[in-house]
Design a protein around this motif. Sequence first.
Motif, PDB file in Angstrom:
ATOM      1  N   CYS A   1       0.846  -1.203   0.000  1.00 48.74           N
ATOM      2  CA  CYS A   1       0.000   0.000   0.000  1.00 48.74           C
ATOM      3  C   CYS A   1       0.877   1.247   0.000  1.00 48.74           C
ATOM      4  CB  CYS A   1      -0.877   0.038   1.252  1.00 48.74           C
ATOM      5  SG  CYS A   1      -1.765  -1.483   1.586  1.00 48.74           S
ATOM      6  N   PRO A   2       0.353   2.349  -0.535  1.00 47.36           N
ATOM      7  CA  PRO A   2       1.133   3.590  -0.571  1.00 47.36           C
ATOM      8  C   PRO A   2       1.668   4.011   0.798  1.00 47.36           C
ATOM      9  CG  PRO A   2      -0.825   3.827  -1.913  1.00 47.36           C
ATOM     10  CD  PRO A   2      -0.954   2.500  -1.212  1.00 47.36           C
ATOM     11  N   GLN A   3       0.893   3.778   1.870  1.00 42.46           N
ATOM     12  CA  GLN A   3       1.353   4.232   3.190  1.00 42.46           C
ATOM     13  C   GLN A   3       2.648   3.545   3.619  1.00 42.46           C
ATOM     14  OE1 GLN A   3      -1.635   2.989   2.468  1.00 42.46           O
ATOM     15  NE2 GLN A   3      -2.511   1.684   4.055  1.00 42.46           N
ATOM     16  N   TYR A   4       2.851   2.296   3.178  1.00 47.71           N
ATOM     17  CA  TYR A   4       4.097   1.600   3.545  1.00 47.71           C
ATOM     18  C   TYR A   4       5.264   2.063   2.678  1.00 47.71           C
ATOM     19  CZ  TYR A   4       0.617  -1.285   5.809  1.00 47.71           C
ATOM     20  OH  TYR A   4      -0.443  -1.700   6.579  1.00 47.71           O
ATOM     21  N   LEU A   5       4.930   2.597   1.503  1.00 44.57           N
ATOM     22  CA  LEU A   5       5.975   3.096   0.602  1.00 44.57           C
ATOM     23  C   LEU A   5       6.402   4.509   0.988  1.00 44.57           C
ATOM     24  CD1 LEU A   5       4.409   1.806  -2.741  1.00 44.57           C
ATOM     25  CD2 LEU A   5       6.396   0.857  -1.557  1.00 44.57           C
ATOM     26  N   GLU A   6       5.505   5.227   1.674  1.00 39.26           N
ATOM     27  CA  GLU A   6       5.767   6.634   1.977  1.00 39.26           C
ATOM     28  C   GLU A   6       6.254   6.856   3.416  1.00 39.26           C
ATOM     29  OE1 GLU A   6       5.931   9.167   0.112  1.00 39.26           O
ATOM     30  OE2 GLU A   6       5.707  10.902   1.448  1.00 39.26           O
ATOM     31  N   PHE A   7       5.676   6.127   4.375  1.00 36.66           N
ATOM     32  CA  PHE A   7       5.955   6.406   5.785  1.00 36.66           C
ATOM     33  C   PHE A   7       6.694   5.243   6.427  1.00 36.66           C
ATOM     34  CE2 PHE A   7       1.759   8.355   4.781  1.00 36.66           C
ATOM     35  CZ  PHE A   7       2.125   9.690   4.883  1.00 36.66           C
ATOM     36  N   THR A   8       7.484   5.533   7.455  1.00 36.40           N
ATOM     37  CA  THR A   8       8.064   4.453   8.278  1.00 36.40           C
ATOM     38  C   THR A   8       7.424   4.537   9.656  1.00 36.40           C
ATOM     39  OG1 THR A   8       9.842   5.777   9.203  1.00 36.40           O
ATOM     40  CG2 THR A   8      10.289   4.675   7.071  1.00 36.40           C
ATOM     41  N   CYS A   9       7.829   3.603  10.543  1.00 33.95           N
ATOM     42  CA  CYS A   9       7.263   3.578  11.892  1.00 33.95           C
ATOM     43  C   CYS A   9       7.546   4.873  12.663  1.00 33.95           C
ATOM     44  CB  CYS A   9       7.776   2.365  12.655  1.00 33.95           C
ATOM     45  SG  CYS A   9       9.558   2.226  12.637  1.00 33.95           S
ATOM     46  N   ASP A  10       8.428   5.704  12.170  1.00 31.07           N
ATOM     47  CA  ASP A  10       8.687   6.988  12.840  1.00 31.07           C
ATOM     48  C   ASP A  10       7.430   7.847  12.957  1.00 31.07           C
ATOM     49  OD1 ASP A  10      11.295   6.386  13.266  1.00 31.07           O
ATOM     50  OD2 ASP A  10      12.090   7.632  11.627  1.00 31.07           O
ATOM     51  N   VAL A  11       6.454   7.624  12.073  1.00 31.97           N
ATOM     52  CA  VAL A  11       5.228   8.450  12.158  1.00 31.97           C
ATOM     53  C   VAL A  11       4.529   8.275  13.502  1.00 31.97           C
ATOM     54  CG1 VAL A  11       4.696   8.624   9.687  1.00 31.97           C
ATOM     55  CG2 VAL A  11       3.830   6.664  10.985  1.00 31.97           C
ATOM     56  N   TYR A  12       4.742   7.104  14.150  1.00 30.62           N
ATOM     57  CA  TYR A  12       4.044   6.871  15.421  1.00 30.62           C
ATOM     58  C   TYR A  12       4.626   7.704  16.560  1.00 30.62           C
ATOM     59  CZ  TYR A  12       1.983   3.194  12.668  1.00 30.62           C
ATOM     60  OH  TYR A  12       1.323   2.524  11.673  1.00 30.62           O
ATOM     61  N   LYS A  13       5.750   8.358  16.288  1.00 31.17           N
ATOM     62  CA  LYS A  13       6.331   9.255  17.300  1.00 31.17           C
ATOM     63  C   LYS A  13       5.792  10.670  17.130  1.00 31.17           C
ATOM     64  CE  LYS A  13      10.698   6.729  17.554  1.00 31.17           C
ATOM     65  NZ  LYS A  13      11.997   6.627  16.895  1.00 31.17           N
ATOM     66  N   ARG A  14       5.082  10.932  16.028  1.00 35.99           N
ATOM     67  CA  ARG A  14       4.551  12.271  15.785  1.00 35.99           C
ATOM     68  C   ARG A  14       3.370  12.561  16.705  1.00 35.99           C
ATOM     69  NH1 ARG A  14       4.027  12.737   9.217  1.00 35.99           N
ATOM     70  NH2 ARG A  14       2.061  13.710   9.857  1.00 35.99           N
ATOM     71  N   GLU A  15       3.096  13.835  16.851  1.00 35.69           N
ATOM     72  CA  GLU A  15       1.964  14.229  17.705  1.00 35.69           C
ATOM     73  C   GLU A  15       0.646  13.647  17.180  1.00 35.69           C
ATOM     74  OE1 GLU A  15      -0.178  18.110  19.239  1.00 35.69           O
ATOM     75  OE2 GLU A  15       1.822  18.497  18.379  1.00 35.69           O
ATOM     76  N   ASP A  16       0.529  13.569  15.843  1.00 34.25           N
ATOM     77  CA  ASP A  16      -0.689  12.995  15.256  1.00 34.25           C
ATOM     78  C   ASP A  16      -0.497  11.512  14.901  1.00 34.25           C
ATOM     79  OD1 ASP A  16       1.098  13.286  13.181  1.00 34.25           O
ATOM     80  OD2 ASP A  16      -0.333  14.128  11.755  1.00 34.25           O
ATOM     81  N   GLY A  17       0.409  10.857  15.623  1.00 32.32           N
ATOM     82  CA  GLY A  17       0.717   9.445  15.351  1.00 32.32           C
ATOM     83  C   GLY A  17      -0.511   8.552  15.354  1.00 32.32           C
ATOM     84  N   ARG A  18      -1.506   8.896  16.151  1.00 37.04           N
ATOM     85  CA  ARG A  18      -2.728   8.081  16.238  1.00 37.04           C
ATOM     86  C   ARG A  18      -3.392   7.911  14.867  1.00 37.04           C
ATOM     87  NH1 ARG A  18      -4.945  13.083  16.674  1.00 37.04           N
ATOM     88  NH2 ARG A  18      -3.834  13.686  18.546  1.00 37.04           N
ATOM     89  N   ASN A  19      -3.248   8.956  14.008  1.00 38.86           N
ATOM     90  CA  ASN A  19      -3.910   8.895  12.695  1.00 38.86           C
ATOM     91  C   ASN A  19      -3.304   7.831  11.781  1.00 38.86           C
ATOM     92  OD1 ASN A  19      -5.661  10.926  13.371  1.00 38.86           O
ATOM     93  ND2 ASN A  19      -4.405  12.553  12.485  1.00 38.86           N
ATOM     94  N   PHE A  20      -2.102   7.377  12.124  1.00 34.96           N
ATOM     95  CA  PHE A  20      -1.401   6.411  11.273  1.00 34.96           C
ATOM     96  C   PHE A  20      -1.569   4.975  11.779  1.00 34.96           C
ATOM     97  CE2 PHE A  20       0.457  10.502  10.589  1.00 34.96           C
ATOM     98  CZ  PHE A  20       0.827  10.524   9.258  1.00 34.96           C
ATOM     99  N   VAL A  21      -2.389   4.820  12.822  1.00 33.99           N
ATOM    100  CA  VAL A  21      -2.564   3.473  13.382  1.00 33.99           C
ATOM    101  C   VAL A  21      -3.355   2.610  12.402  1.00 33.99           C
ATOM    102  CG1 VAL A  21      -3.726   2.156  15.198  1.00 33.99           C
ATOM    103  CG2 VAL A  21      -2.265   4.086  15.798  1.00 33.99           C
ATOM    104  N   CYS A  22      -2.657   1.637  11.834  1.00 34.96           N
ATOM    105  CA  CYS A  22      -3.294   0.665  10.947  1.00 34.96           C
ATOM    106  C   CYS A  22      -2.544  -0.636  11.151  1.00 34.96           C
ATOM    107  CB  CYS A  22      -3.218   1.119   9.485  1.00 34.96           C
ATOM    108  SG  CYS A  22      -1.535   1.300   8.869  1.00 34.96           S
ATOM    109  N   SER A  23      -3.154  -1.720  10.699  1.00 33.81           N
ATOM    110  CA  SER A  23      -2.513  -3.020  10.860  1.00 33.81           C
ATOM    111  C   SER A  23      -2.390  -3.706   9.518  1.00 33.81           C
ATOM    112  CB  SER A  23      -3.339  -3.892  11.805  1.00 33.81           C
ATOM    113  OG  SER A  23      -3.260  -3.325  13.092  1.00 33.81           O
ATOM    114  N   PRO A  24      -1.198  -4.190   9.185  1.00 31.43           N
ATOM    115  CA  PRO A  24       0.038  -4.048   9.950  1.00 31.43           C
ATOM    116  C   PRO A  24       0.503  -2.592   9.985  1.00 31.43           C
ATOM    117  CG  PRO A  24       0.462  -4.993   7.777  1.00 31.43           C
ATOM    118  CD  PRO A  24      -1.022  -4.930   7.927  1.00 31.43           C
ATOM    119  N   PRO A  25       1.278  -2.239  11.027  1.00 28.97           N
ATOM    120  CA  PRO A  25       1.762  -0.856  11.092  1.00 28.97           C
ATOM    121  C   PRO A  25       2.891  -0.605  10.094  1.00 28.97           C
ATOM    122  CG  PRO A  25       2.642  -2.141  12.912  1.00 28.97           C
ATOM    123  CD  PRO A  25       1.709  -3.053  12.177  1.00 28.97           C
ATOM    124  N   MET A  26       3.179   0.684   9.857  1.00 22.97           N
ATOM    125  CA  MET A  26       4.355   1.030   9.061  1.00 22.97           C
ATOM    126  C   MET A  26       5.580   0.450   9.778  1.00 22.97           C
ATOM    127  SD  MET A  26       1.949   2.768   7.918  1.00 22.97           S
ATOM    128  CE  MET A  26       0.996   4.260   8.054  1.00 22.97           C
TER     129      MET A  26
END
Length: 454
Positions: free
Chosen positions: A268-293
């Motif tokens: 999926c595009p989200q795995y090509l664009e983002f890494t797990c570092d997004v979960y450290k962002r203030e809006d990290g909750r918005n990136f919660v999907c399974s499997p995670p980045m």
Amino acid sequence: MKEFDLIIKNGTVVTSTESFLCDVAVKDGKIAAMAQNIEADAKEIYDAAGKLVLPGALDAHTHMAMPFGGTVSADSYMAGTRAAACGGVTTIFDYPVQHKGETIRGLVNSKKEVLEKEACVDYAMHCCITDLNEGEILEEMEKAVAEGITSFKCFLVYKKEGMMVDDGMLARLMLRAKELGAMINIHAENPDLIDYYTEKFLSEGKTSAWYHYMSRPEFVEAEADKRAVHWAKHLDAPLYLVHMADKEGLEACIEAKEEGADVFVETCPQYLEFTCDVYKREDGRNFVCSPPMKGQESQDALWKAIKNGMIDTVATDHCPFQSYEDDFTKIPNGCPGVENLYPYMLDAANSGKITFERAVELCSTNVAKIFGCDNKGSISVGKDADIVIYDKDKDFTISVDNMHSDLDHTIWEGKQLHGYPIRTYLRGNVVYDNGDFVGTPGLGEYVKRSPRKH
Ligand code: URP
Ligand code: ZN
Ligand code: ZN
């Protein structure tokens, strides 16, 4: 002289194998003629000089109006398919989930009833099986395949949610699917490991979005990917792994493919664009999907496989939820993407990362081939006139304000794209025009799919 409904003139047609200057004429929703210079009458003539003429994308993975995590995904079929049309997606594959004891027919009919009224693009379904109903489902699969449902999904995860299948059930479903010319799609993660880590982090008071990733790291997905591939190889049954996000699992799939196994991989595009570092962002909750980045190494492996042909499809897993609280154990899993898929992959082509032909192959042609959509996936005579006009020079910055779904945020906020779709035709009807949805709910039709050839 023959009259067409539409002639798209002077554009560059892109298929999965080549690009060439060509006019495209449409009659009764089908591509009726293709030639260098079509001189004929038509109700509409569209000048596509300097533009690309692409087949509509098929998003092989969406969850519209899906009850999940104690709530329902934010996009209704109307909103989700409206967004699809505006991103150049002309067919979605939804994933209705069987309630325990429910028949496939009951499940499909309940969704079709809504889709017939609301769908703004064409639609197919992969049914998620959660219960064999004492074997009845295995019988019923034959009828479902005859009616064009040629893929079924199994979750190796979501155990507590009652959606998981065990290995015995999976094996039965894979073998039955093989017999019928159908295929099993798998969401692979290990639920027991996830539960172990989740409880551990909760007891330590660690509840931020980062711990969503920490409770489902690379090896938790890889174990289940490898188990799925193991069954595909040893049962000699086709397998489609959805939303691949980790390097080790991907490598197991590539190895199996090289050995001749019928294993298909989607990312999926989200795995090509983002890494797990997004979960450290203030809006990290918005990136919660399974499997995670996952980490950078996994992302690099995914891009490598995008480039060398080892990934078969890119789809979105569109399953957005409105902004939610921060505790990772309470955030419903899923991200938006249906409107971003094609623009994102075409931007990758426009910047030279992949070719336009490969973008078309991943988002359209391969999906149609793998899932038996005989009338879709290519600009060629006889196919449905699902056509996207793409302006390579149009700059576009994604924002929740210029998206067409019902969501109150987007994980793609601020993403700059060079090149953007400016028009989408669904079977010859304009449904998106330069920023505006101009389609009609209910115009979308059910796509009856063909079984796989043995
Ligand atoms: O987080 C996700 N992916 N939610 C949707 C359901 C699924 O697992 O595909
Ligand atoms: Zn999934
Ligand atoms: Zn999904």
